[in-house]
Design an enzyme around this catalytic site. Structure first.
Site, PDB file in Angstrom:
ATOM      1  N   HIS A  49     -38.098  26.945   3.281  1.00  0.00           N
ATOM      2  CA  HIS A  49     -37.762  27.024   4.655  1.00  0.00           C
ATOM      3  C   HIS A  49     -38.627  26.392   5.636  1.00  0.00           C
ATOM      4  CE1 HIS A  49     -36.400  31.063   2.958  1.00  0.00           C
ATOM      5  NE2 HIS A  49     -35.379  30.606   3.451  1.00  0.00           N
ATOM      6  N   ARG A 160     -30.067  21.931   0.764  1.00  0.00           N
ATOM      7  CA  ARG A 160     -29.267  21.518  -0.045  1.00  0.00           C
ATOM      8  C   ARG A 160     -28.994  22.284  -1.544  1.00  0.00           C
ATOM      9  NH1 ARG A 160     -27.638  16.324   1.689  1.00  0.00           N
ATOM     10  NH2 ARG A 160     -29.068  15.017   2.506  1.00  0.00           N
ATOM     11  N   GLN A 165     -22.599  26.547   0.075  1.00  0.00           N
ATOM     12  CA  GLN A 165     -22.686  26.805   1.235  1.00  0.00           C
ATOM     13  C   GLN A 165     -22.598  25.871   2.268  1.00  0.00           C
ATOM     14  OE1 GLN A 165     -25.409  30.232   2.736  1.00  0.00           O
ATOM     15  NE2 GLN A 165     -26.636  28.504   3.217  1.00  0.00           N
ATOM     16  N   ARG A 199     -35.344  34.582  -3.951  1.00  0.00           N
ATOM     17  CA  ARG A 199     -34.992  35.362  -5.102  1.00  0.00           C
ATOM     18  C   ARG A 199     -36.020  35.012  -6.239  1.00  0.00           C
ATOM     19  NH1 ARG A 199     -29.304  35.181  -3.504  1.00  0.00           N
ATOM     20  NH2 ARG A 199     -28.471  37.098  -3.162  1.00  0.00           N
TER      21      ARG A 199
HETATM   22  O1  PAF Z   1     -28.599  30.564   3.221  1.00  0.00           O
HETATM   23  C1  PAF Z   1     -29.047  31.588   3.828  1.00  0.00           C
HETATM   24  O2  PAF Z   1     -30.014  32.049   3.806  1.00  0.00           O
HETATM   25  C2  PAF Z   1     -27.716  32.354   4.452  1.00  0.00           C
HETATM   26  O3  PAF Z   1     -26.876  32.561   3.736  1.00  0.00           O
HETATM   27  C3  PAF Z   1     -27.735  32.250   5.991  1.00  0.00           C
HETATM   28  C4  PAF Z   1     -27.097  30.765   6.172  1.00  0.00           C
HETATM   29  C5  PAF Z   1     -28.783  32.431   6.618  1.00  0.00           C
HETATM   30  C6  PAF Z   1     -26.575  33.001   6.567  1.00  0.00           C
HETATM   31  O4  PAF Z   1     -26.970  34.221   6.316  1.00  0.00           O
END
Ligand code: PAF
Length: 300
Positions: A49, A160, A165, A199
């Protein structure tokens, strides 16, 4: 850290404001001039992050981080309740690196669950990850749309690792003409190769060793490129459990190991040349883990 902020210059070396309501978020957002990037997270922040935040800081004057475990994207038998949450730790980690953290309560974000109106991802959302997690991508697309509407950013930064997503969010923006640019950031890995994920906290030391089969498969696919058949063989061997790994992967159960056209998310055919998205999902000790890479396949 402050609960509200007054200084709205570039996010650097100063206190980060934390807001819990949409009204506070909107009020803070209104004071930001210049470009704004959003980093959406479900918290339990890790180095991966922070790389998204670092990229956001490079491309925009202000950075908003959203920290919200979104119930809409979890199925009834999934780990919503158990999903790790540590807002205080998260804020401490990004303090001074982002302008604002938006950490709403569930009822603030979603006054009714299920909402009366939501975003549907059609067929793409039912494939692969969506096949194992029905409704997951509709939940993601709905909360991403809401967070874009609330933060009104110029840029939204995504990793990525969650390759499907990322593709769906990109399509959301294109298909619904949302005025935001999606910026993608490469996967961050632990020294042994495991892709960083919130996770991973669920994994035992033994589980981490088993999970290394995912990154070893990515490495095998990279090694086999540019041969497309080599990449497909590497993925087939991984899925069949016949791949030779240096790691102990006996307790890794693949859900899928796919070679996709990154533009369409359809499986590549033998005539495909160019970028190939390798997308993996597997289970270790009841924890679902993902990995992905784009490899260049220019030969049969
Ligand atoms: O990737 C994530 O952590 C989630 O899917 C997101 C994009 C924050 C949406 O809840």
């Amino acid at each position: 850290m402050t609960t509200t902020g007054t200084d709205h210059g570039p996010a650097a070396d100063r206190s980060t404001a934390v807001v819990r309501t949409k009204a506070e978020l909107r009020a803070q957002r209104a004071t930001m001039s210049g470009t704004v990037a959003v980093v959406m997270t479900m918290g339990s922040l890790h180095q991966g992050h922070l790389m998204l935040v670092a990229r956001a800081r490079e491309v925009a004057d202000h950075v908003i981080l959203t920290d919200f475990v979104n119930p809409l994207q979890f199925g009834p038998n999934e780990d919503f309740d158990a999903y790790p949450r540590d807002i205080e730790g998260d804020v401490a980690l990004v303090d001074g690196m982002v302008d604002l953290v938006f950490a709403p309560a569930t009822e603030e974000m979603h006054p009714t669950i299920p909402p009366m109106v939501s975003v549907t991802t059609n067929r793409t959302g039912t494939l692969y990850e969506g096949a194992s997690r029905p409704g997951h991508f509709d939940g993601v697309a709905t909360v991403v749309t809401k967070l874009l509407n609330l933060t009104t950013p110029h840029i939204a930064v995504f990793g990525r690792k969650d390759a499907q997503q990322l593709a769906i969010v990109q399509s959301l923006v294109t298909d619904l003409d949302l005025p935001v640019r999606i910026e993608a950031v490469d996967i961050q890995r632990e020294s042994e190769g495991l892709a960083l994920s919130s996770r991973n906290l669920f994994l035992s030391a033994e589980g981490r060793r088993h999970a290394l089969g995912l990154s070893a498969t990515i490495a095998a696919a990279r090694e086999a490129a540019p041969s497309l058949s080599g990449v497909l063989d590497a993925l087939a061997a991984a899925k069949a459990g016949t791949a030779e790994y240096s790691a102990d992967t006996t307790a890794l159960r693949f859900d899928y190991a796919l070679a996709l056209d990154p533009a369409t998310l359809q499986p590549v055919t033998s005539s495909h040349r160019g970028e190939t998205l390798v997308m993996l999902a597997g289970w270790v000790d009841g924890t679902r883990l993902l990995d992905a890479a784009v490899v260049e396949t220019t030969a049969p």
